[in-house]
Design an enzyme around this catalytic site. Structure first.
Site, PDB file in Angstrom:
ATOM      1  N   HIS A 176      35.227  37.129  50.005  1.00 20.65           N
ATOM      2  CA  HIS A 176      36.324  36.074  49.652  1.00 20.65           C
ATOM      3  C   HIS A 176      37.456  36.168  50.435  1.00 20.65           C
ATOM      4  O   HIS A 176      37.554  37.198  51.246  1.00 20.65           O
ATOM      5  CB  HIS A 176      36.547  36.419  47.964  1.00 20.65           C
TER       6      HIS A 176
HETATM    7  C1  T46 Z   1      39.735  42.055  47.166  1.00 25.35           C
HETATM    8  C2  T46 Z   1      39.047  43.447  47.393  1.00 25.35           C
HETATM    9  C3  T46 Z   1      39.393  44.338  48.246  1.00 25.35           C
HETATM   10  C4  T46 Z   1      39.959  42.135  36.994  1.00 25.35           C
HETATM   11  O1  T46 Z   1      39.490  41.636  36.116  1.00 25.35           O
HETATM   12  N1  T46 Z   1      41.069  42.253  37.647  1.00 25.35           N
HETATM   13  C5  T46 Z   1      41.337  42.730  38.951  1.00 25.35           C
HETATM   14  O2  T46 Z   1      42.547  43.091  39.400  1.00 25.35           O
HETATM   15  C6  T46 Z   1      40.257  42.816  39.822  1.00 25.35           C
HETATM   16  C7  T46 Z   1      40.629  43.126  41.237  1.00 25.35           C
HETATM   17  C8  T46 Z   1      38.995  42.358  39.362  1.00 25.35           C
HETATM   18  N2  T46 Z   1      38.776  42.058  38.070  1.00 25.35           N
HETATM   19  C9  T46 Z   1      37.531  41.733  37.938  1.00 25.35           C
HETATM   20  C10 T46 Z   1      36.912  40.361  38.310  1.00 25.35           C
HETATM   21  C11 T46 Z   1      35.464  40.546  38.222  1.00 25.35           C
HETATM   22  O3  T46 Z   1      34.735  40.430  37.166  1.00 25.35           O
HETATM   23  O4  T46 Z   1      36.533  42.885  38.369  1.00 25.35           O
HETATM   24  C12 T46 Z   1      35.382  42.173  38.701  1.00 25.35           C
HETATM   25  C13 T46 Z   1      34.897  42.626  40.052  1.00 25.35           C
HETATM   26  O5  T46 Z   1      35.947  42.122  40.959  1.00 25.35           O
HETATM   27  P1  T46 Z   1      35.395  41.382  42.322  1.00 25.35           P
HETATM   28  O6  T46 Z   1      34.000  41.076  42.304  1.00 25.35           O
HETATM   29  O7  T46 Z   1      36.410  40.136  42.810  1.00 25.35           O
HETATM   30  O8  T46 Z   1      35.317  42.774  43.190  1.00 25.35           O
HETATM   31  P2  T46 Z   1      35.424  42.900  44.813  1.00 25.35           P
HETATM   32  O9  T46 Z   1      35.265  44.203  45.138  1.00 25.35           O
HETATM   33  O10 T46 Z   1      34.536  41.727  45.426  1.00 25.35           O
HETATM   34  O11 T46 Z   1      36.883  42.534  45.569  1.00 25.35           O
HETATM   35  C14 T46 Z   1      38.071  43.146  45.212  1.00 25.35           C
HETATM   36  C15 T46 Z   1      39.209  42.279  44.566  1.00 25.35           C
HETATM   37  O12 T46 Z   1      38.781  41.193  43.778  1.00 25.35           O
HETATM   38  C16 T46 Z   1      39.639  41.629  45.782  1.00 25.35           C
HETATM   39  O13 T46 Z   1      41.091  41.119  45.480  1.00 25.35           O
HETATM   40  O14 T46 Z   1      40.558  41.928  48.115  1.00 25.35           O
HETATM   41  O15 T46 Z   1      38.294  44.048  46.175  1.00 25.35           O
END
Ligand code: T46
Length: 138
Positions: A50
């Site tokens: 993303h």
């Molecule tokens: C990024 C990279 C480096 C929350 O509820 N609060 C939060 O602050 C975050 C970051 C995530 N979440 C929830 C949303 C999803 O259900 O945690 C779950 C996993 O998040 P995501 O799939 O977006 O995780 P990554 O590792 O793909 O990405 C994350 C960050 O979301 C993003 O901003 O830059 O790490």
């Protein structure tokens, strides 16, 4: 790469170990409104896929190592983070994927804003369209 660069923080190292202080705004260039960390990622897993529209973040691998792939429409770079005093600043409109987490990796992220799902672009073709007008205007 535009909106993306490595940043080095001062470490205080002596015979008792190392300490790295990071102050919001002065050291980061943005206020820190949120901190989160990623760990326990199994071999072969790739995360991210993303971009953010407005968010500023600094990624620090405070234990172990991880590779971050950052992309725009014109550029792509794979950056290894394996030093707790070295971070990767990622600003708006940079596509990112994280992979090659070591078993002991802890990826700590300092973010400029509270969590907001509407700031995410999770579809790569939608990203390419928005990125081309964003970078054209820059
Ligand atoms: C990024 C990279 C480096 C929350 O509820 N609060 C939060 O602050 C975050 C970051 C995530 N979440 C929830 C949303 C999803 O259900 O945690 C779950 C996993 O998040 P995501 O799939 O977006 O995780 P990554 O590792 O793909 O990405 C994350 C960050 O979301 C993003 O901003 O830059 O790490």
């Amino acid at each position: 790469m535009i909106n993306c660069e490595k940043v080095k923080f001062k470490d205080y190292t002596d015979q008792y170990g190392s300490l790295v202080p990071i102050e919001g705004e002065t050291d980061t260039g943005f206020p820190i409104r949120r901190i989160y960390y990623i760990f326990g990622v199994e071999r072969g897993i790739r995360r991210g896929y993303h971009s953010h529209r407005d968010l500023h973040q600094i990624l620090l691998c405070v234990s172990g190592s991880v590779t971050i792939q950052v992309r725009t429409n014109n550029d792509s770079e794979d950056i290894v983070l394996d030093n707790p005093s070295e971070g990767l600043y990622i600003g708006p409109m940079i596509w990112r994927e994280m992979y090659d987490f070591s078993a002991d990796a802890v990826l700590l992220v300092l973010a400029s804003e509270h969590y907001d799902e509407s700031d995410y672009i999770r579809d790569f073709s939608a990203y390419k369209k928005e990125a081309s007008s964003y970078f054209e205007e820059k």
